[in-house]
Design a protein around this motif. Sequence first.
Motif, PDB file in Angstrom:
ATOM      1  N   PHE A 224       0.828  -1.204   0.000  1.00 21.52           N
ATOM      2  CA  PHE A 224       0.000   0.000   0.000  1.00 21.52           C
ATOM      3  C   PHE A 224       0.864   1.256   0.000  1.00 21.52           C
ATOM      4  O   PHE A 224       0.584   2.214  -0.722  1.00 21.52           O
ATOM      5  N   LEU A 225       1.918   1.266   0.811  1.00 23.18           N
ATOM      6  CA  LEU A 225       2.797   2.435   0.856  1.00 23.18           C
ATOM      7  C   LEU A 225       3.497   2.673  -0.478  1.00 23.18           C
ATOM      8  O   LEU A 225       3.625   3.824  -0.922  1.00 23.18           O
ATOM      9  N   ILE A 226       3.948   1.608  -1.119  1.00 25.22           N
ATOM     10  CA  ILE A 226       4.605   1.748  -2.421  1.00 25.22           C
ATOM     11  C   ILE A 226       3.626   2.317  -3.433  1.00 25.22           C
ATOM     12  O   ILE A 226       3.962   3.198  -4.228  1.00 25.22           O
ATOM     13  N   ASN A 227       2.391   1.849  -3.389  1.00 26.08           N
ATOM     14  CA  ASN A 227       1.389   2.319  -4.350  1.00 26.08           C
ATOM     15  C   ASN A 227       0.914   3.732  -4.018  1.00 26.08           C
ATOM     16  O   ASN A 227       0.794   4.572  -4.910  1.00 26.08           O
ATOM     17  N   ALA A 228       0.663   4.020  -2.762  1.00 27.54           N
ATOM     18  CA  ALA A 228       0.110   5.321  -2.384  1.00 27.54           C
ATOM     19  C   ALA A 228       1.138   6.441  -2.532  1.00 27.54           C
ATOM     20  O   ALA A 228       0.796   7.552  -2.948  1.00 27.54           O
ATOM     21  N   ALA A 229       2.376   6.162  -2.188  1.00 26.48           N
ATOM     22  CA  ALA A 229       3.413   7.193  -2.270  1.00 26.48           C
ATOM     23  C   ALA A 229       4.019   7.275  -3.672  1.00 26.48           C
ATOM     24  O   ALA A 229       4.850   8.138  -3.918  1.00 26.48           O
ATOM     25  N   ASP A 230       3.609   6.373  -4.544  1.00 32.11           N
ATOM     26  CA  ASP A 230       4.108   6.333  -5.918  1.00 32.11           C
ATOM     27  C   ASP A 230       5.641   6.255  -5.938  1.00 32.11           C
ATOM     28  O   ASP A 230       6.314   6.999  -6.639  1.00 32.11           O
ATOM     29  N   ILE A 231       6.149   5.357  -5.110  1.00 37.45           N
ATOM     30  CA  ILE A 231       7.592   5.147  -5.021  1.00 37.45           C
ATOM     31  C   ILE A 231       8.028   4.299  -6.209  1.00 37.45           C
ATOM     32  O   ILE A 231       7.448   3.253  -6.477  1.00 37.45           O
ATOM     33  N   SER A 232       9.040   4.759  -6.898  1.00 35.33           N
ATOM     34  CA  SER A 232       9.544   3.985  -8.033  1.00 35.33           C
ATOM     35  C   SER A 232      10.592   3.003  -7.526  1.00 35.33           C
ATOM     36  O   SER A 232      11.598   3.377  -6.934  1.00 35.33           O
ATOM     37  N   THR A 233      10.307   1.728  -7.704  1.00 34.17           N
ATOM     38  CA  THR A 233      11.224   0.677  -7.297  1.00 34.17           C
ATOM     39  C   THR A 233      11.562  -0.162  -8.524  1.00 34.17           C
ATOM     40  O   THR A 233      10.989   0.031  -9.601  1.00 34.17           O
ATOM     41  N   ASN A 234      12.477  -1.090  -8.350  1.00 31.44           N
ATOM     42  CA  ASN A 234      12.776  -1.966  -9.482  1.00 31.44           C
ATOM     43  C   ASN A 234      11.621  -2.947  -9.676  1.00 31.44           C
ATOM     44  O   ASN A 234      10.669  -2.989  -8.903  1.00 31.44           O
ATOM     45  N   ASP A 235      11.707  -3.752 -10.714  1.00 31.25           N
ATOM     46  CA  ASP A 235      10.588  -4.634 -11.059  1.00 31.25           C
ATOM     47  C   ASP A 235      10.319  -5.702 -10.012  1.00 31.25           C
ATOM     48  O   ASP A 235       9.214  -6.207  -9.916  1.00 31.25           O
ATOM     49  N   THR A 236      11.299  -6.027  -9.201  1.00 34.36           N
ATOM     50  CA  THR A 236      11.107  -7.069  -8.194  1.00 34.36           C
ATOM     51  C   THR A 236      10.204  -6.598  -7.068  1.00 34.36           C
ATOM     52  O   THR A 236       9.366  -7.360  -6.576  1.00 34.36           O
ATOM     53  N   PHE A 237      10.339  -5.362  -6.645  1.00 35.41           N
ATOM     54  CA  PHE A 237       9.594  -4.860  -5.495  1.00 35.41           C
ATOM     55  C   PHE A 237       8.470  -3.910  -5.892  1.00 35.41           C
ATOM     56  O   PHE A 237       8.182  -2.957  -5.189  1.00 35.41           O
ATOM     57  N   ARG A 238       7.802  -4.178  -6.990  1.00 34.15           N
ATOM     58  CA  ARG A 238       6.627  -3.393  -7.352  1.00 34.15           C
ATOM     59  C   ARG A 238       5.496  -3.740  -6.395  1.00 34.15           C
ATOM     60  O   ARG A 238       5.485  -4.784  -5.757  1.00 34.15           O
ATOM     61  N   SER A 239       4.541  -2.850  -6.286  1.00 35.60           N
ATOM     62  CA  SER A 239       3.468  -3.064  -5.308  1.00 35.60           C
ATOM     63  C   SER A 239       2.654  -4.317  -5.617  1.00 35.60           C
ATOM     64  O   SER A 239       2.193  -5.007  -4.700  1.00 35.60           O
ATOM     65  N   THR A 240       2.498  -4.646  -6.880  1.00 37.69           N
ATOM     66  CA  THR A 240       1.746  -5.844  -7.243  1.00 37.69           C
ATOM     67  C   THR A 240       2.474  -7.104  -6.782  1.00 37.69           C
ATOM     68  O   THR A 240       1.848  -8.035  -6.260  1.00 37.69           O
ATOM     69  N   ASN A 241       3.788  -7.136  -6.949  1.00 41.57           N
ATOM     70  CA  ASN A 241       4.550  -8.313  -6.522  1.00 41.57           C
ATOM     71  C   ASN A 241       4.536  -8.471  -5.009  1.00 41.57           C
ATOM     72  O   ASN A 241       4.416  -9.588  -4.502  1.00 41.57           O
ATOM     73  N   VAL A 242       4.638  -7.375  -4.280  1.00 39.14           N
ATOM     74  CA  VAL A 242       4.593  -7.447  -2.820  1.00 39.14           C
ATOM     75  C   VAL A 242       3.210  -7.885  -2.364  1.00 39.14           C
ATOM     76  O   VAL A 242       3.072  -8.677  -1.427  1.00 39.14           O
TER      77      VAL A 242
END
Length: 58
Positions: free
Chosen positions: A14-32
Motif C-alpha cells: 500500500f505504501l509503495i502504491n500510495a506514495a508512488d515510489i519507483s522501485t525496481n521490477d522485483t519490489f513493485r506493489s503488485t509483486n509485494v
Amino acid sequence: MLAIVSAVLFFIAFLINAADISTNDTFRSTNVMLLGLAVLALHLAGIGSGWSRGGRRR
C-alpha cells in the motif's frame, strides 16, 4: 504469525502504491501484494500455526 507477516506485506504494498515510489521490477506493489496473498494462503492452510502434539488425545 504468518497473518502478521501478510499484513505487513500488504501495508508495504500500500505504501509503495500510495506514495508512488519507483522501485525496481522485483519490489513493485503488485509483486509485494502477491507475496502477501501467498503468505495469507499458507496461514489459512494451517502452515506455521505452531507445533502439534504427537499422538491422539482422548
